[in-house]
Design a protein around this motif. Sequence first.
Motif, PDB file in Angstrom:
ATOM      1  N   THR A 150       0.828  -1.207   0.000  1.00  0.00           N
ATOM      2  CA  THR A 150       0.000   0.000   0.000  1.00  0.00           C
ATOM      3  C   THR A 150       0.863   1.257   0.000  1.00  0.00           C
ATOM      4  O   THR A 150       0.495   2.275  -0.587  1.00  0.00           O
ATOM      5  CB  THR A 150      -0.943   0.011   1.223  1.00  0.00           C
ATOM      6  OG1 THR A 150      -1.766  -1.159   1.183  1.00  0.00           O
ATOM      7  CG2 THR A 150      -1.846   1.233   1.216  1.00  0.00           C
ATOM      8  N   ASN A 154       1.037   3.777  -4.641  1.00  0.00           N
ATOM      9  CA  ASN A 154       0.407   5.054  -4.286  1.00  0.00           C
ATOM     10  C   ASN A 154       0.734   6.058  -5.379  1.00  0.00           C
ATOM     11  O   ASN A 154       1.892   6.465  -5.532  1.00  0.00           O
ATOM     12  CB  ASN A 154       0.930   5.527  -2.924  1.00  0.00           C
ATOM     13  CG  ASN A 154       0.342   6.860  -2.500  1.00  0.00           C
ATOM     14  OD1 ASN A 154      -0.525   7.417  -3.186  1.00  0.00           O
ATOM     15  ND2 ASN A 154       0.805   7.385  -1.385  1.00  0.00           N
ATOM     16  N   HIS A 155      -0.288   6.444  -6.161  1.00  0.00           N
ATOM     17  CA  HIS A 155      -0.033   7.311  -7.316  1.00  0.00           C
ATOM     18  C   HIS A 155       0.392   8.725  -6.901  1.00  0.00           C
ATOM     19  O   HIS A 155       0.897   9.492  -7.717  1.00  0.00           O
ATOM     20  CB  HIS A 155      -1.272   7.378  -8.222  1.00  0.00           C
ATOM     21  CG  HIS A 155      -2.444   8.070  -7.583  1.00  0.00           C
ATOM     22  ND1 HIS A 155      -3.331   7.418  -6.746  1.00  0.00           N
ATOM     23  CD2 HIS A 155      -2.874   9.358  -7.661  1.00  0.00           C
ATOM     24  CE1 HIS A 155      -4.254   8.266  -6.338  1.00  0.00           C
ATOM     25  NE2 HIS A 155      -4.005   9.449  -6.877  1.00  0.00           N
ATOM     26  N   SER A 172       1.253   2.236 -11.547  1.00  0.00           N
ATOM     27  CA  SER A 172       0.288   1.129 -11.557  1.00  0.00           C
ATOM     28  C   SER A 172      -0.807   1.297 -10.520  1.00  0.00           C
ATOM     29  O   SER A 172      -1.843   0.621 -10.584  1.00  0.00           O
ATOM     30  CB  SER A 172       1.014  -0.199 -11.316  1.00  0.00           C
ATOM     31  OG  SER A 172       2.001  -0.425 -12.293  1.00  0.00           O
ATOM     32  N   ALA A 173      -0.576   2.185  -9.559  1.00  0.00           N
ATOM     33  CA  ALA A 173      -1.550   2.380  -8.474  1.00  0.00           C
ATOM     34  C   ALA A 173      -2.868   2.949  -8.982  1.00  0.00           C
ATOM     35  O   ALA A 173      -3.876   2.913  -8.265  1.00  0.00           O
ATOM     36  CB  ALA A 173      -0.969   3.291  -7.401  1.00  0.00           C
ATOM     37  N   THR A 174      -2.885   3.476 -10.210  1.00  0.00           N
ATOM     38  CA  THR A 174      -4.142   3.979 -10.774  1.00  0.00           C
ATOM     39  C   THR A 174      -5.122   2.836 -11.030  1.00  0.00           C
ATOM     40  O   THR A 174      -6.318   3.060 -11.175  1.00  0.00           O
ATOM     41  CB  THR A 174      -3.870   4.732 -12.086  1.00  0.00           C
ATOM     42  OG1 THR A 174      -3.123   3.892 -12.982  1.00  0.00           O
ATOM     43  CG2 THR A 174      -3.071   6.007 -11.817  1.00  0.00           C
ATOM     44  N   VAL A 175      -4.611   1.599 -11.105  1.00  0.00           N
ATOM     45  CA  VAL A 175      -5.470   0.420 -11.238  1.00  0.00           C
ATOM     46  C   VAL A 175      -5.951   0.029  -9.842  1.00  0.00           C
ATOM     47  O   VAL A 175      -5.159  -0.410  -9.008  1.00  0.00           O
ATOM     48  CB  VAL A 175      -4.717  -0.765 -11.886  1.00  0.00           C
ATOM     49  CG1 VAL A 175      -5.638  -1.974 -12.007  1.00  0.00           C
ATOM     50  CG2 VAL A 175      -4.157  -0.367 -13.237  1.00  0.00           C
ATOM     51  N   LYS A 176      -7.230   0.206  -9.566  1.00  0.00           N
ATOM     52  CA  LYS A 176      -7.757  -0.044  -8.222  1.00  0.00           C
ATOM     53  C   LYS A 176      -7.610  -1.516  -7.828  1.00  0.00           C
ATOM     54  O   LYS A 176      -7.925  -2.409  -8.604  1.00  0.00           O
ATOM     55  CB  LYS A 176      -9.227   0.372  -8.147  1.00  0.00           C
ATOM     56  CG  LYS A 176      -9.443   1.880  -8.172  1.00  0.00           C
ATOM     57  CD  LYS A 176     -10.900   2.223  -7.942  1.00  0.00           C
ATOM     58  CE  LYS A 176     -11.094   3.745  -7.902  1.00  0.00           C
ATOM     59  NZ  LYS A 176     -12.513   4.101  -7.687  1.00  0.00           N
ATOM     60  N   GLY A 177      -7.131  -1.718  -6.608  1.00  0.00           N
ATOM     61  CA  GLY A 177      -7.034  -3.070  -6.061  1.00  0.00           C
ATOM     62  C   GLY A 177      -5.875  -3.886  -6.594  1.00  0.00           C
ATOM     63  O   GLY A 177      -5.832  -5.100  -6.392  1.00  0.00           O
ATOM     64  N   ILE A 178      -4.886  -3.243  -7.223  1.00  0.00           N
ATOM     65  CA  ILE A 178      -3.772  -4.004  -7.804  1.00  0.00           C
ATOM     66  C   ILE A 178      -2.956  -4.707  -6.729  1.00  0.00           C
ATOM     67  O   ILE A 178      -2.490  -5.828  -6.923  1.00  0.00           O
ATOM     68  CB  ILE A 178      -2.876  -3.089  -8.677  1.00  0.00           C
ATOM     69  CG1 ILE A 178      -1.822  -3.947  -9.398  1.00  0.00           C
ATOM     70  CG2 ILE A 178      -2.221  -1.986  -7.839  1.00  0.00           C
ATOM     71  CD1 ILE A 178      -1.039  -3.189 -10.443  1.00  0.00           C
ATOM     72  N   GLU A 179      -2.795  -4.061  -5.562  1.00  0.00           N
ATOM     73  CA  GLU A 179      -2.018  -4.694  -4.485  1.00  0.00           C
ATOM     74  C   GLU A 179      -2.753  -5.907  -3.918  1.00  0.00           C
ATOM     75  O   GLU A 179      -2.128  -6.910  -3.547  1.00  0.00           O
ATOM     76  CB  GLU A 179      -1.678  -3.686  -3.380  1.00  0.00           C
ATOM     77  CG  GLU A 179      -2.863  -3.140  -2.611  1.00  0.00           C
ATOM     78  CD  GLU A 179      -3.487  -1.922  -3.282  1.00  0.00           C
ATOM     79  OE1 GLU A 179      -4.194  -1.182  -2.579  1.00  0.00           O
ATOM     80  OE2 GLU A 179      -3.263  -1.711  -4.480  1.00  0.00           O
TER      81      GLU A 179
END
Length: 372
Positions: A150, A154-155, A172-179
């Motif tokens: 997390t 973080n974008h 890549s943090a712009t993709v929700k739930g990637i983590e």
Amino acid sequence: MIGNGEGKSTLSYLKWAFIFTAIGLVLGAWLGWQTTGTLSGMATIFFICAVLAVLEISLSFDNAIVNANKLKDMTPVWQHRFLTWGIIIAVFGMRIVFPLLIVVIAARIGPFEAILLAAREPAEYARIMNEAHLPIAAFGGTFLMMVGLTYFFNHEKDVHWIGFIEKHMARSATVKGIEIAFVLLLILVFSNLLEGEEANTFVFSAIYGLLTFLAVEVVGGLLDASQKAMSEAAKGGLGAFIYLEVLDASFSFDGVIGAFALTQNLFVIAIGLGIGAMYVRSMTIMLVDKGTLAEYRYLEHGAFYAILILSVVMYCQTLVHIPEVITGLGGATLIGISLWSSIRYNKRERARESHGDLHGSDRVAAQLGERA
């Protein structure tokens, strides 16, 4: 803020930790004499308490950095509560109650019976704790992995230590739930490396760890949001407190389980790890007071990388035994490298500023010469 760090030496922050260390080691020596009745036995227990304290400090230094990062945004009231109530929960809750709770659940006995088991049959107590290692490693590893990911996914994060990795993660943090997707994929990979009931236990425990992280995030956000609506002075309150307590618990899993490799005595473990917890508390206060995280820009990065490595190690420990000293040294090494990188960055910035000031002085001199 907790206090004013100006003019205070590092030793002044460690005063209470030193006092607690002296009391703890005396208790350890007394316990060794009471249980063995020999000087060699007393010296052995004394030494184990000291080693456990060092182990806890090495495993939890990254915990102090993460605590400081969260603590600096909390109100003075909640800072004080975390550093008083929190340390009581950390020492007595995680280092005493938590191991007892594992035995209560695993052996299906009452708390009082678990205490008697720890005092009278430490070998059986340790066996139960070791059998519970897989679900604890899966749960704690998943929670810590979400904490680390997390931070990097973080974008809005614009300071990068290892740029070629962190820049891609921030984008890549712009993709929700990637983590979450990454953690679920890793859970599937490790579950396939286990067999039968162990695989099921790993998956369920890991999912509970993931759900706990998400629940803490949601509940913490709701509590802090409601407090902000009631009073501006309540910012960074109960929600942040709960988050830090759960985070401390996750950091403690590895140390508590690993301690049984050195001793099977619950009370020796509580003394040794309790000493270590006091140093973590002192380091947390020092980091906040002195603004160390702001001064060393990559120190926080090193701590979160150490968290990610610890989470992967906890996953790997479900397959093979990894000595706790490797875990502690790995985290300490990463933090040390990040500190060195921060110092180098600060030197470069000071040199650049001095170079800029020098050129500025030359320009002023030239302008004065033209006017003359």
